[in-house]
Motif scaffolding. Structure first.
Motif, mmCIF file in Angstrom:
data_model
loop_
_atom_site.group_PDB
_atom_site.id
_atom_site.type_symbol
_atom_site.label_atom_id
_atom_site.label_comp_id
_atom_site.label_asym_id
_atom_site.label_seq_id
_atom_site.Cartn_x
_atom_site.Cartn_y
_atom_site.Cartn_z
ATOM 1 N N THR A 55 3.913 2.551 1.675
ATOM 2 C CA THR A 55 3.390 1.980 0.113
ATOM 3 C C THR A 55 2.189 1.622 0.256
ATOM 4 O OG1 THR A 55 5.366 1.071 -0.504
ATOM 5 C CG2 THR A 55 3.144 0.840 -1.954
ATOM 6 N N SER A 56 1.685 1.405 1.522
ATOM 7 C CA SER A 56 0.124 1.652 1.074
ATOM 8 C C SER A 56 -0.638 3.621 1.667
ATOM 9 C CB SER A 56 -0.484 0.927 2.598
ATOM 10 O OG SER A 56 -0.583 -1.046 2.538
ATOM 11 N N ALA A 57 -0.019 3.913 2.544
ATOM 12 C CA ALA A 57 0.164 4.848 2.302
ATOM 13 C C ALA A 57 0.306 6.156 1.253
ATOM 14 C CB ALA A 57 0.964 5.881 3.947
ATOM 15 N N VAL A 58 1.060 5.878 0.566
ATOM 16 C CA VAL A 58 0.931 7.000 -0.777
ATOM 17 C C VAL A 58 0.775 6.185 -2.046
ATOM 18 C CG1 VAL A 58 2.658 7.724 0.280
ATOM 19 C CG2 VAL A 58 3.397 5.937 -1.050
ATOM 20 N N ARG A 59 -0.900 5.200 -1.342
ATOM 21 C CA ARG A 59 -0.941 4.928 -2.917
ATOM 22 C C ARG A 59 -1.497 5.210 -3.694
ATOM 23 N NH1 ARG A 59 -3.795 -0.939 -1.218
ATOM 24 N NH2 ARG A 59 -1.873 -1.031 -1.035
ATOM 25 N N PRO A 60 -2.594 6.255 -2.582
ATOM 26 C CA PRO A 60 -3.379 7.114 -3.396
ATOM 27 C C PRO A 60 -2.546 8.592 -4.315
ATOM 28 C CG PRO A 60 -4.200 7.398 -1.300
ATOM 29 C CD PRO A 60 -2.945 6.541 -1.286
ATOM 30 N N VAL A 61 -0.995 8.553 -3.130
ATOM 31 C CA VAL A 61 -0.753 9.341 -4.883
ATOM 32 C C VAL A 61 -0.040 9.235 -6.031
ATOM 33 C CG1 VAL A 61 0.912 11.444 -4.566
ATOM 34 C CG2 VAL A 61 0.131 11.257 -2.245
ATOM 35 N N LEU A 62 0.393 7.776 -5.792
ATOM 36 C CA LEU A 62 0.713 6.994 -6.967
ATOM 37 C C LEU A 62 -0.692 6.916 -7.939
ATOM 38 C CD1 LEU A 62 2.529 4.112 -4.994
ATOM 39 C CD2 LEU A 62 3.411 6.488 -6.163
ATOM 40 N N ILE A 63 -1.610 6.280 -7.191
ATOM 41 C CA ILE A 63 -2.564 6.361 -8.509
ATOM 42 C C ILE A 63 -2.795 7.611 -9.212
ATOM 43 C CG2 ILE A 63 -5.162 6.033 -8.431
ATOM 44 C CD1 ILE A 63 -4.763 3.465 -6.630
ATOM 45 N N ALA A 64 -2.715 8.612 -8.195
ATOM 46 C CA ALA A 64 -2.870 9.744 -8.871
ATOM 47 C C ALA A 64 -2.292 10.272 -9.478
ATOM 48 C CB ALA A 64 -4.174 11.057 -8.174
#
Length: 233
Positions: free
Chosen positions: A171-180
């Motif tokens: 989740t920490s790794a894909v957090r930027p993708v989720l925020i985008a």
């Protein structure tokens, strides 16, 4: 002023209604004391008090942690209720209508149960006779299930902890993708908002115009009256 207030209180408390209210309060407190005294002296009350104390002590950190969120949710809920207050009278009317409509059914069911009390006693006796022998077996099975369940939980906790840590890292790794993705979704909704508002406004005008035409068509024609029709814009 004190004398006048005392005299008014004495006069009010001497009325028959106040005396009856006092008697009812005393009677209620007496019944509560009579009912609660055996419960307080029962042997089960001591373990219950210990259990409540333990639960209360363990819940204090949880309550302290969730207090800000609860306050924020309560404030938001208050704002929601205040905003929806125009709907409350309608909801109350609907609830009152439902209660009035269900009252005859409830009374009929109560009458049927009252008339069928011998059959209900027979059903209760039969269920008691059938279930009483099963209770010791159920207790033994519950103990075995508790033991087996505790073993399963002990064995499953380490892999679950590893899985949780891995999920948190992912989740920490894909957090930027989720925020985008969330920003893209919000941006799309912001662009769609004017179109939705315009469509809703036009649908409202069409519905009002249709309602006016229907009202004019079904209304009785008055002598010499003029019927005005509103066309949608």
């Amino acid at each position: 002023m004190l004398r006048e207030t005392t005299a008014e209180l004495a006069e009010a408390s001497a009325s028959p209604q106040a005396q009856e209210a006092f008697y009812r309060i005393v009677d209620t407190l007496t019944r509560l004391g009579t009912t609660g005294a055996p419960l307080a002296m029962h042997p089960v009350s001591e373990p219950a008090r210990v259990l409540l104390a333990a639960v209360g002590d363990s819940l204090l950190p949880v309550l302290d942690a969730v207090e800000p969120a609860v306050q924020e949710a309560a404030a938001a809920l208050g704002e929601l209720l205040e905003a929806g207050s125009p709907l409350l009278p309608t909801a109350a009317g609907v609830a009152a209508g439902v209660l009035l409509g269900s009252t005859p059914v409830i009374r009929a069911a109560a009458e049927v149960l009252r008339d069928s009390s011998p059959e209900l006693r027979r059903i209760a006796d039969a269920l008691t006779a059938a279930l009483a022998p099963l209770l010791p077996v159920q207790v033994a099975l519950a103990e075995r299930a508790a033991t087996a369940g505790a073993g399963v939980v002990r064995a499953a906790l380490p892999p679950l902890a590893d899985l949780t840590e891995a999920a948190a890292a992912t989740t920490s790794a894909v957090r930027p993708v989720l925020i985008a993705g969330e920003e893209l979704l919000v941006s799309g909704l912001e662009h769609l908002q004017p179109l939705l508002l315009a469509s809703a406004s036009r649908a409202g005008r069409v519905a009002r115009a249709a309602a006016v035409r229907v009202s004019a068509a079904v209304a009785p024609a008055a002598g010499g009256g003029v019927v005005v029709a509103v066309a949608p814009v």
